[in-house]
Each structure stands twice: as C-alpha cells, then as structure tokens.
Design a protein around this motif. Structure first.
Motif, PDB file in Angstrom:
ATOM      1  N   ALA A  93       5.077 -44.481 -30.851  1.00 14.97           N
ATOM      2  CA  ALA A  93       3.655 -44.629 -31.170  1.00 14.97           C
ATOM      3  C   ALA A  93       3.165 -46.013 -30.772  1.00 14.97           C
ATOM      4  O   ALA A  93       2.019 -46.181 -30.309  1.00 14.97           O
ATOM      5  CB  ALA A  93       3.413 -44.386 -32.653  1.00 14.97           C
ATOM      6  N   VAL A  94       4.026 -47.015 -30.934  1.00  8.39           N
ATOM      7  CA  VAL A  94       3.685 -48.385 -30.547  1.00  8.39           C
ATOM      8  C   VAL A  94       3.710 -48.534 -29.033  1.00  8.39           C
ATOM      9  O   VAL A  94       2.822 -49.145 -28.431  1.00  8.39           O
ATOM     10  CB  VAL A  94       4.659 -49.393 -31.199  1.00  8.39           C
ATOM     11  N   GLU A  95       4.716 -47.952 -28.415  1.00  2.41           N
ATOM     12  CA  GLU A  95       4.901 -48.110 -26.968  1.00  2.41           C
ATOM     13  C   GLU A  95       3.880 -47.340 -26.143  1.00  2.41           C
ATOM     14  O   GLU A  95       3.385 -47.839 -25.123  1.00  2.41           O
ATOM     15  CB  GLU A  95       6.308 -47.665 -26.567  1.00  2.41           C
ATOM     16  N   THR A  96       3.548 -46.112 -26.557  1.00  3.20           N
ATOM     17  CA  THR A  96       2.694 -45.255 -25.728  1.00  3.20           C
ATOM     18  C   THR A  96       1.227 -45.251 -26.148  1.00  3.20           C
ATOM     19  O   THR A  96       0.375 -44.826 -25.365  1.00  3.20           O
ATOM     20  CB  THR A  96       3.204 -43.802 -25.735  1.00  3.20           C
ATOM     21  N   ARG A  97       0.920 -45.693 -27.386  1.00  3.26           N
ATOM     22  CA  ARG A  97      -0.448 -45.738 -27.894  1.00  3.26           C
ATOM     23  C   ARG A  97      -1.177 -44.410 -27.648  1.00  3.26           C
ATOM     24  O   ARG A  97      -2.228 -44.353 -26.994  1.00  3.26           O
ATOM     25  CB  ARG A  97      -1.220 -46.874 -27.236  1.00  3.26           C
ATOM     26  N   PRO A  98      -0.649 -43.302 -28.177  1.00  2.00           N
ATOM     27  CA  PRO A  98      -1.281 -41.995 -27.945  1.00  2.00           C
ATOM     28  C   PRO A  98      -2.612 -41.862 -28.682  1.00  2.00           C
ATOM     29  O   PRO A  98      -2.862 -42.564 -29.677  1.00  2.00           O
ATOM     30  CB  PRO A  98      -0.246 -41.021 -28.506  1.00  2.00           C
ATOM     31  N   ASP A  99      -3.450 -40.970 -28.200  1.00  2.00           N
ATOM     32  CA  ASP A  99      -4.711 -40.680 -28.889  1.00  2.00           C
ATOM     33  C   ASP A  99      -4.454 -39.814 -30.110  1.00  2.00           C
ATOM     34  O   ASP A  99      -5.105 -39.957 -31.139  1.00  2.00           O
ATOM     35  CB  ASP A  99      -5.675 -39.956 -27.939  1.00  2.00           C
ATOM     36  N   VAL A 100      -3.493 -38.898 -29.989  1.00  2.00           N
ATOM     37  CA  VAL A 100      -3.163 -37.973 -31.076  1.00  2.00           C
ATOM     38  C   VAL A 100      -1.650 -37.790 -31.123  1.00  2.00           C
ATOM     39  O   VAL A 100      -0.983 -37.733 -30.086  1.00  2.00           O
ATOM     40  CB  VAL A 100      -3.839 -36.593 -30.869  1.00  2.00           C
ATOM     41  N   ILE A 101      -1.122 -37.686 -32.341  1.00  4.58           N
ATOM     42  CA  ILE A 101       0.311 -37.443 -32.537  1.00  4.58           C
ATOM     43  C   ILE A 101       0.484 -36.126 -33.293  1.00  4.58           C
ATOM     44  O   ILE A 101      -0.130 -35.926 -34.345  1.00  4.58           O
ATOM     45  CB  ILE A 101       0.972 -38.574 -33.349  1.00  4.58           C
ATOM     46  N   LEU A 102       1.305 -35.226 -32.744  1.00  9.44           N
ATOM     47  CA  LEU A 102       1.682 -34.007 -33.458  1.00  9.44           C
ATOM     48  C   LEU A 102       2.989 -34.320 -34.173  1.00  9.44           C
ATOM     49  O   LEU A 102       4.006 -34.584 -33.534  1.00  9.44           O
ATOM     50  CB  LEU A 102       1.868 -32.841 -32.482  1.00  9.44           C
ATOM     51  N   MET A 103       2.960 -34.284 -35.515  1.00  7.57           N
ATOM     52  CA  MET A 103       4.077 -34.789 -36.317  1.00  7.57           C
ATOM     53  C   MET A 103       4.707 -33.719 -37.199  1.00  7.57           C
ATOM     54  O   MET A 103       4.067 -33.184 -38.109  1.00  7.57           O
ATOM     55  CB  MET A 103       3.571 -35.930 -37.203  1.00  7.57           C
ATOM     56  N   ASP A 104       5.973 -33.418 -36.943  1.00  5.33           N
ATOM     57  CA  ASP A 104       6.735 -32.544 -37.831  1.00  5.33           C
ATOM     58  C   ASP A 104       7.082 -33.341 -39.083  1.00  5.33           C
ATOM     59  O   ASP A 104       7.056 -34.580 -39.078  1.00  5.33           O
ATOM     60  CB  ASP A 104       8.011 -32.073 -37.123  1.00  5.33           C
ATOM     61  N   VAL A 105       7.421 -32.668 -40.179  1.00  9.32           N
ATOM     62  CA  VAL A 105       7.735 -33.410 -41.404  1.00  9.32           C
ATOM     63  C   VAL A 105       9.222 -33.420 -41.738  1.00  9.32           C
ATOM     64  O   VAL A 105       9.747 -34.437 -42.185  1.00  9.32           O
ATOM     65  CB  VAL A 105       6.939 -32.865 -42.616  1.00  9.32           C
ATOM     66  N   ARG A 106       9.896 -32.318 -41.500  1.00  8.23           N
ATOM     67  CA  ARG A 106      11.302 -32.235 -41.875  1.00  8.23           C
ATOM     68  C   ARG A 106      12.171 -32.649 -40.694  1.00  8.23           C
ATOM     69  O   ARG A 106      12.472 -31.836 -39.822  1.00  8.23           O
ATOM     70  CB  ARG A 106      11.637 -30.819 -42.335  1.00  8.23           C
ATOM     71  N   MET A 107      12.563 -33.920 -40.681  1.00  7.79           N
ATOM     72  CA  MET A 107      13.358 -34.463 -39.575  1.00  7.79           C
ATOM     73  C   MET A 107      14.431 -35.407 -40.102  1.00  7.79           C
ATOM     74  O   MET A 107      14.289 -35.966 -41.196  1.00  7.79           O
ATOM     75  CB  MET A 107      12.448 -35.219 -38.592  1.00  7.79           C
ATOM     76  N   PRO A 108      15.505 -35.607 -39.343  1.00 12.83           N
ATOM     77  CA  PRO A 108      16.564 -36.533 -39.762  1.00 12.83           C
ATOM     78  C   PRO A 108      16.122 -37.982 -39.614  1.00 12.83           C
ATOM     79  O   PRO A 108      15.130 -38.288 -38.951  1.00 12.83           O
ATOM     80  CB  PRO A 108      17.703 -36.200 -38.790  1.00 12.83           C
ATOM     81  N   ASN A 109      16.859 -38.876 -40.253  1.00 11.07           N
ATOM     82  CA  ASN A 109      16.662 -40.341 -40.170  1.00 11.07           C
ATOM     83  C   ASN A 109      15.401 -40.829 -40.878  1.00 11.07           C
ATOM     84  O   ASN A 109      15.462 -41.731 -41.714  1.00 11.07           O
ATOM     85  CB  ASN A 109      16.666 -40.825 -38.721  1.00 11.07           C
TER      86      ASN A 109
END
Length: 228
Positions: A52-68
């Motif tokens: 998100a910092v590197e690519t500066r997207p306009d929109v992020i599609l974010m899953d919730v159940r992920m590792p780490n």
C-alpha cells in the motif's frame, strides 16, 4: 477540453487475499476493464501494508482472514499511514463481524467474495469517487446487530455537541443518512434536489472529518444521535 484521443487515466487497485486463485479471478475481471489496473497482489496483511505504501493504489480489495496479519489490522495500519486510502473489505457474509470490524477500522465498505463482476467494478469506482460501497441501510443493520460492540450511548459524547459545527439542515441530513436514506429519499423527505442533498452530504462529511457515508452512520451511533 479533454482530448478524446488521450488514454483514460486508470484506477490503481491492490488485491489482498491469501488464496492465489481468488486473486487471479479478481485480476482477470479488473484487467478486462479499460479504466482499472491491478498494481500489485498481497497474500497477507503484512505484505498488504508494505505494498500500500509502495504502490499508492486508489482502491484496495482486502480479505480479512489471512495469516501473519489479518485484514482488519492491515486496514487500520494503512488508514493510519494514509487517511486517503480507500479500502473495500472482502467477506463471505454480508452481516459478518469481520466486515463490521473492517468498517470500524476505516474501510469504505465491504463486498461479498461471490459478487458479480459488474458489482465488483462498480464498487471500486464508487469508492474511488468518494462514495461508500454499501448502503446506509446495510451499515445500520450491522450497527444494530453489533450494538454491544459500540460505546454506550453518550460514552463518547464530548462536553460540547459534536454536531455543533453543522447547520440545522446539515444535522437533519446527518440523521437521515444514519437512518439509511439515499440521496433521493433525503431529497424527497426535505423537498430538496438530489444535487442539493449531495452538496449538504459533502459539507457534513467535511465538517465532521468523516471519510464517507458509512462513517457518518457510525459517527451518529457512537455519539448517541440515534438509538440502536
């Protein structure tokens, strides 16, 4: 005047999901649209924050159940670093506590993973334009369902009325948004044109420093302006 021969500026989208096949499916849908472009993919929340910092997207599609690092905490970190970030939570159920947590963390809406391609692309465009990806009624339903997660009525109330910066009409508009009314329904209720309602909504969000209509509904509930 814009030259019709110039290429259209594309919306930059970051995909975040721990399943490669899900990301591939979304990428295929988005890359088929002339105004959408996938700038990166992340398999967990840690990678999502970095990209998100590197690519500066306009929109992020974010899953919730992920590792780490799950999507809710990733959303919170991304929004804290970049308040202008626009995030859509990906969920399996429309009234899911994870989707609710994502909204509280700063997401602008949520989308079912099995949404039709047209719904997916429309949600991305809406969020990029500053609108919410879900209706006020669904937001209100979630708040009522998870009312025990909210502060008790008045618990976050400031000494001064938090809506004191609003005009009487703007306060009415805020309460109407909290009731889940659309711009058209608000206009009909107060005998206003939709363009006038849109102007009032923009002023309410700006004065209260709210990201979008979803967070206007949350604000109204957290400050005891409406009963859950």
């Amino acid at each position: 005047m814009t030259d019709p021969g110039l290429p259209q500026q594309r919306l930059r989208v970051l995909l975040v999901d721990d399943q490669a096949l899900v990301r591939l499916g979304f990428r295929m849908v988005l890359e088929a649209e002339p105004d959408l472009h996938v700038v990166g993919e992340a398999a967990d929340g840690v990678e999502a924050v970095r990209l998100a910092v590197e690519t500066r997207p306009d929109v992020i599609l974010m899953d919730v159940r992920m590792p780490n690092l799950d999507g809710i905490e990733a959303t919170r970190r991304i929004v804290a670093a970049n308040p202008a970030a626009r995030i859509i939570i990906l969920t399996t159920f429309d009234l899911d506590e994870y989707a609710f947590g994502g909204l509280r963390a700063g997401a602008s809406g949520f989308l079912l993973k099995d949404a039709r391609p047209a719904e997916l692309t429309a949600a991305i465009r809406a969020v990029a334009a500053g609108d919410a990806a879900i209706t006020g009624r669904i937001t209100r339903s979630m708040l009522e369902l998870f009312a025990d997660r909210l502060p008790a009525s008045g618990a976050t109330q400031q000494a001064a009325d938090p809506t004191a910066v609003l005009t009487p009409r703007e306060r009415e508009i805020l309460l109407a948004m909290a009731d889940g009314l659309t711009n058209g329904e608000i206009g009909a209720k107060f005998y206003l044109t939709e363009s006038t309602v849109k102007t009032h909504v923009g002023r309410v969000l700006a004065k209260l420093q709210l990201r979008d209509r979803v967070h206007a509904v949350i604000f109204a509930y957290e400050n005891g302006l409406v009963e859950s």
